[in-house]
Motif scaffolding. Structure first.
Motif, PDB file in Angstrom:
ATOM      1  N   LEU A  10       0.957  -1.055   0.169  1.00  0.00           N
ATOM      2  CA  LEU A  10       0.151   0.088  -0.198  1.00  0.00           C
ATOM      3  C   LEU A  10       0.987   1.199  -0.041  1.00  0.00           C
ATOM      4  N   TYR A  11       0.557   2.303  -0.771  1.00  0.00           N
ATOM      5  CA  TYR A  11       1.225   3.579  -0.782  1.00  0.00           C
ATOM      6  C   TYR A  11       0.111   4.498  -0.007  1.00  0.00           C
ATOM      7  N   ASP A  12       0.855   5.587   0.602  1.00  0.00           N
ATOM      8  CA  ASP A  12       0.185   6.463   1.352  1.00  0.00           C
ATOM      9  C   ASP A  12      -1.076   6.070   1.991  1.00  0.00           C
ATOM     10  N   GLN A  16      -3.467   0.747  -3.258  1.00  0.00           N
ATOM     11  CA  GLN A  16      -2.790  -0.733  -3.208  1.00  0.00           C
ATOM     12  C   GLN A  16      -2.226  -1.115  -4.617  1.00  0.00           C
ATOM     13  N   ALA A  17      -0.939  -0.657  -4.757  1.00  0.00           N
ATOM     14  CA  ALA A  17      -0.177  -1.240  -5.903  1.00  0.00           C
ATOM     15  C   ALA A  17       0.128  -2.606  -6.011  1.00  0.00           C
ATOM     16  N   VAL A  18       0.191  -3.395  -5.107  1.00  0.00           N
ATOM     17  CA  VAL A  18       0.424  -4.713  -5.055  1.00  0.00           C
ATOM     18  C   VAL A  18      -0.658  -5.317  -4.199  1.00  0.00           C
ATOM     19  N   GLY A  35       4.177  -6.621 -17.718  1.00  0.00           N
ATOM     20  CA  GLY A  35       3.091  -6.201 -17.557  1.00  0.00           C
ATOM     21  C   GLY A  35       3.062  -4.793 -17.942  1.00  0.00           C
ATOM     22  N   SER A  36       2.031  -4.248 -18.075  1.00  0.00           N
ATOM     23  CA  SER A  36       1.852  -2.838 -18.735  1.00  0.00           C
ATOM     24  C   SER A  36       2.144  -1.878 -17.660  1.00  0.00           C
ATOM     25  N   ASN A  37       2.146  -0.559 -18.046  1.00  0.00           N
ATOM     26  CA  ASN A  37       2.461   0.656 -17.101  1.00  0.00           C
ATOM     27  C   ASN A  37       1.189   0.538 -15.618  1.00  0.00           C
ATOM     28  N   GLY A  38       2.015   0.863 -14.637  1.00  0.00           N
ATOM     29  CA  GLY A  38       1.295   0.800 -13.421  1.00  0.00           C
ATOM     30  C   GLY A  38       0.979  -0.705 -12.898  1.00  0.00           C
ATOM     31  N   ALA A  39       1.279  -1.523 -13.530  1.00  0.00           N
ATOM     32  CA  ALA A  39       0.882  -3.130 -13.143  1.00  0.00           C
ATOM     33  C   ALA A  39       1.257  -3.202 -11.578  1.00  0.00           C
ATOM     34  N   GLY A  40       2.376  -2.616 -11.218  1.00  0.00           N
ATOM     35  CA  GLY A  40       2.850  -2.873 -10.113  1.00  0.00           C
ATOM     36  C   GLY A  40       4.132  -3.751  -9.865  1.00  0.00           C
ATOM     37  N   LYS A  41       5.034  -3.528 -11.061  1.00  0.00           N
ATOM     38  CA  LYS A  41       6.302  -4.244 -11.127  1.00  0.00           C
ATOM     39  C   LYS A  41       7.302  -3.839 -10.497  1.00  0.00           C
ATOM     40  N   SER A  42       7.450  -2.432 -10.546  1.00  0.00           N
ATOM     41  CA  SER A  42       8.608  -1.650  -9.922  1.00  0.00           C
ATOM     42  C   SER A  42       8.232  -1.634  -8.468  1.00  0.00           C
ATOM     43  N   THR A  43       7.135  -1.611  -8.101  1.00  0.00           N
ATOM     44  CA  THR A  43       6.436  -1.694  -6.353  1.00  0.00           C
ATOM     45  C   THR A  43       7.216  -2.954  -6.002  1.00  0.00           C
ATOM     46  N   ILE A  44       7.037  -4.174  -6.844  1.00  0.00           N
ATOM     47  CA  ILE A  44       7.410  -5.422  -6.269  1.00  0.00           C
ATOM     48  C   ILE A  44       9.033  -5.372  -5.974  1.00  0.00           C
ATOM     49  N   GLN A  54      10.700   4.812   2.023  1.00  0.00           N
ATOM     50  CA  GLN A  54      11.310   6.235   1.236  1.00  0.00           C
ATOM     51  C   GLN A  54      10.209   6.661   0.599  1.00  0.00           C
ATOM     52  N   GLU A  55       9.100   6.129   0.136  1.00  0.00           N
ATOM     53  CA  GLU A  55       8.115   6.694  -0.839  1.00  0.00           C
ATOM     54  C   GLU A  55       6.654   6.479   0.008  1.00  0.00           C
ATOM     55  N   GLU A  56       6.654   6.409   1.161  1.00  0.00           N
ATOM     56  CA  GLU A  56       5.423   6.165   1.923  1.00  0.00           C
ATOM     57  C   GLU A  56       4.651   4.799   1.719  1.00  0.00           C
ATOM     58  N   PRO A  88      17.901   0.370 -10.535  1.00  0.00           N
ATOM     59  CA  PRO A  88      16.592   1.133 -10.600  1.00  0.00           C
ATOM     60  C   PRO A  88      16.162   1.581 -12.158  1.00  0.00           C
ATOM     61  N   GLU A  89      14.880   1.786 -12.318  1.00  0.00           N
ATOM     62  CA  GLU A  89      14.460   2.273 -13.462  1.00  0.00           C
ATOM     63  C   GLU A  89      15.008   3.840 -13.502  1.00  0.00           C
ATOM     64  N   GLY A  90      15.555   4.348 -14.808  1.00  0.00           N
ATOM     65  CA  GLY A  90      16.331   5.201 -14.887  1.00  0.00           C
ATOM     66  C   GLY A  90      17.468   5.520 -14.346  1.00  0.00           C
ATOM     67  N   ASP A 164      15.160  -2.836 -13.290  1.00  0.00           N
ATOM     68  CA  ASP A 164      14.087  -2.434 -13.578  1.00  0.00           C
ATOM     69  C   ASP A 164      14.083  -1.573 -15.054  1.00  0.00           C
ATOM     70  N   GLU A 165      13.464  -2.474 -16.053  1.00  0.00           N
ATOM     71  CA  GLU A 165      13.150  -1.865 -17.363  1.00  0.00           C
ATOM     72  C   GLU A 165      14.516  -1.628 -18.028  1.00  0.00           C
ATOM     73  N   PRO A 166      15.682  -2.384 -18.006  1.00  0.00           N
ATOM     74  CA  PRO A 166      16.872  -1.898 -18.832  1.00  0.00           C
ATOM     75  C   PRO A 166      16.890  -1.431 -20.025  1.00  0.00           C
ATOM     76  N   GLU A 197      10.598  -5.832 -17.319  1.00  0.00           N
ATOM     77  CA  GLU A 197      10.324  -5.455 -18.533  1.00  0.00           C
ATOM     78  C   GLU A 197       9.028  -5.151 -19.141  1.00  0.00           C
ATOM     79  N   GLN A 198       9.308  -4.110 -20.105  1.00  0.00           N
ATOM     80  CA  GLN A 198       7.933  -3.899 -20.781  1.00  0.00           C
ATOM     81  C   GLN A 198       7.984  -4.819 -22.332  1.00  0.00           C
ATOM     82  N   ASN A 199       9.505  -4.754 -22.528  1.00  0.00           N
ATOM     83  CA  ASN A 199       9.965  -5.197 -23.771  1.00  0.00           C
ATOM     84  C   ASN A 199       9.785  -6.959 -23.661  1.00  0.00           C
TER      85      ASN A 199
HETATM   86  P1  ATP Z   1       5.858   1.226 -14.973  1.00  0.00           P
HETATM   87  O1  ATP Z   1       6.170   0.287 -15.991  1.00  0.00           O
HETATM   88  O2  ATP Z   1       4.840   2.343 -15.423  1.00  0.00           O
HETATM   89  O3  ATP Z   1       6.893   1.698 -13.956  1.00  0.00           O
HETATM   90  P2  ATP Z   1       4.873  -0.578 -12.653  1.00  0.00           P
HETATM   91  O4  ATP Z   1       4.197  -2.044 -13.209  1.00  0.00           O
HETATM   92  O5  ATP Z   1       6.303  -0.625 -12.377  1.00  0.00           O
HETATM   93  O6  ATP Z   1       4.604   0.596 -14.039  1.00  0.00           O
HETATM   94  P3  ATP Z   1       4.452   0.662 -10.284  1.00  0.00           P
HETATM   95  O7  ATP Z   1       5.195   1.821 -10.737  1.00  0.00           O
HETATM   96  O8  ATP Z   1       4.765  -0.433  -9.284  1.00  0.00           O
HETATM   97  O9  ATP Z   1       4.032   0.069 -11.712  1.00  0.00           O
HETATM   98  O10 ATP Z   1       2.915   1.372  -9.849  1.00  0.00           O
HETATM   99  C1  ATP Z   1       2.004   0.433  -9.328  1.00  0.00           C
HETATM  100  C2  ATP Z   1       0.850   1.387  -9.121  1.00  0.00           C
HETATM  101  O11 ATP Z   1       1.475   1.908  -7.720  1.00  0.00           O
HETATM  102  C3  ATP Z   1       0.507   2.645  -9.848  1.00  0.00           C
HETATM  103  O12 ATP Z   1      -1.018   2.717  -9.945  1.00  0.00           O
HETATM  104  C4  ATP Z   1       1.202   3.821  -9.172  1.00  0.00           C
HETATM  105  O13 ATP Z   1       0.519   4.952  -9.659  1.00  0.00           O
HETATM  106  C5  ATP Z   1       1.390   3.490  -7.852  1.00  0.00           C
HETATM  107  N1  ATP Z   1       2.316   4.144  -7.267  1.00  0.00           N
HETATM  108  C6  ATP Z   1       3.742   3.906  -7.855  1.00  0.00           C
HETATM  109  N2  ATP Z   1       4.550   4.406  -6.873  1.00  0.00           N
HETATM  110  C7  ATP Z   1       4.039   5.407  -6.131  1.00  0.00           C
HETATM  111  C8  ATP Z   1       4.101   6.257  -4.895  1.00  0.00           C
HETATM  112  N3  ATP Z   1       5.449   6.324  -4.552  1.00  0.00           N
HETATM  113  N4  ATP Z   1       3.137   6.722  -4.212  1.00  0.00           N
HETATM  114  C9  ATP Z   1       1.810   6.306  -4.535  1.00  0.00           C
HETATM  115  N5  ATP Z   1       1.456   5.496  -5.562  1.00  0.00           N
HETATM  116  C10 ATP Z   1       2.385   4.987  -6.278  1.00  0.00           C
END
Ligand code: ATP
Length: 262
Positions: A10-12, A16-18, A35-44, A54-56, A88-90, A164-166, A197-199
């Motif tokens: 959970l963020y903030d 619920q990202a995952v 998975g596509s944008n926002g799927a939760g991959k980076s959060t995992i 660090q990101e609440e 990290p991504e970026g 993360d997304e090399p 990866e998105q690729n």
């Molecule tokens: P992308 O490929 O775009 O990076 P992703 O699959 O890695 O997507 P995440 O970055 O894990 O997805 O994001 C999952 C969800 O959590 C999204 O809805 C995103 O908006 C939200 N989210 C990610 N980081 C934060 C944060 N620091 N605070 C609040 N919400 C966040």
């Protein structure tokens, strides 16, 4: 080696990202998270690295186990010490420092001899990085920066490298170079890799197993070969169906299909 069991993040205290992710990364394998944008991959990946606070963000349920031991509440420093290092991504390079200084930052916990050995390994894996070692990292091309970022992670002597997304924003030739190097590292040193990866095309070529994440859940997983020949994966992630390439906009429609979400 690494196992996630019914992880929820959970963020903030509200987003619920995952929602429910269980997955396994066996020793010596390359495992892909697609998975596509926002799927939760980076959060995992952030949950595994211990940097969510660090990101609440917080793990509200489930567990992350490394060799059977929970690391769900471990600090980022402990996670690195246990052998897990993330690119990290970026890329997250120190833009005003030289390439070599960036690499040295990755080896700060290592002895002088290990640092020297690490630099030699990276320079032989990435001759371009050796050529550019005295240059300011921020002025390098995206591909070169990605190589430095991987090099910096390798300086920490990881047993599990998380990327993360090399391939993001890089030319196909550079992407090939980077993935060839990962395969070499995996084969020659047994390095375990968890790759976001998105690729999907390239991710399923280099990995042995893949998980497809949507809306914070694993919707499909299997051996990379099986995923490559799965018609939904072909249609929505590999971009081919009835001879015609699908755009990313078309890909989004797949979420509406009930088949995977049941
Ligand atoms: P992308 O490929 O775009 O990076 P992703 O699959 O890695 O997507 P995440 O970055 O894990 O997805 O994001 C999952 C969800 O959590 C999204 O809805 C995103 O908006 C939200 N989210 C990610 N980081 C934060 C944060 N620091 N605070 C609040 N919400 C966040």
């Amino acid at each position: 080696m690494l196992a996630l069991n019914n992880l929820q993040v959970l963020y903030d205290r509200s987003i619920q990202a995952v929602r429910d992710v269980s997955l396994a990364v066996p020793e010596g394998r390359i495992v892909a998270l697609l998975g596509s944008n926002g799927a939760g991959k980076s959060t995992i990946l952030k949950a595994i690295s211990g940097v969510l606070t660090q990101e609440e963000g917080e793990i509200i349920a489930g567990d992350i186990r490394l060799h059977g031991e929970s690391i769900a509440s471990a600090s980022p420093r402990t996670v690195i010490a246990r052998g897990i290092v993330q690119v990290p991504e970026g890329r997250g390079l120190f833009a005003t420092m030289t390439v070599e200084e960036n690499l040295l930052m990755g080896g700060f916990t290592r002895s002088l001899a290990e640092v020297q050995e690490g630099l030699e390994q990276i320079f032989s894996l990435f001759p371009r990085v050796k050529e550019r070692r005295r240059q300011i990292a921020g002025y390098l091309s995206g591909g070169e920066q990605q190589m430095v970022a991987i090099g910096r992670a390798l300086m920490g002597r990881p047993r599990l490298l998380m990327l993360d997304e090399p391939s993001l924003g890089l030319a196909p030739q550079i992407v090939d170079t980077i993935f060839d190097t990962l395969i070499t590292l995996n084969r020659e040193t047994g390095l375990t890799v968890l790759l976001v990866e998105q690729n999907a095309q390239i991710a399923l070529q280099v990995s042995s197993y893949g998980y497809i994440i949507e809306n914070g859940r694993v919707v499909l997983d299997g051996a990379a070969e099986a995923l490559r020949s799965n018609s939904d994966v072909q249609e929505f992630y590999l971009g081919f169906s009835s001879g015609e390439r699908k755009s990313m906009r078309d890909v989004k429609h797949y979420k509406r299909r009930k088949r995977w979400l049941s």
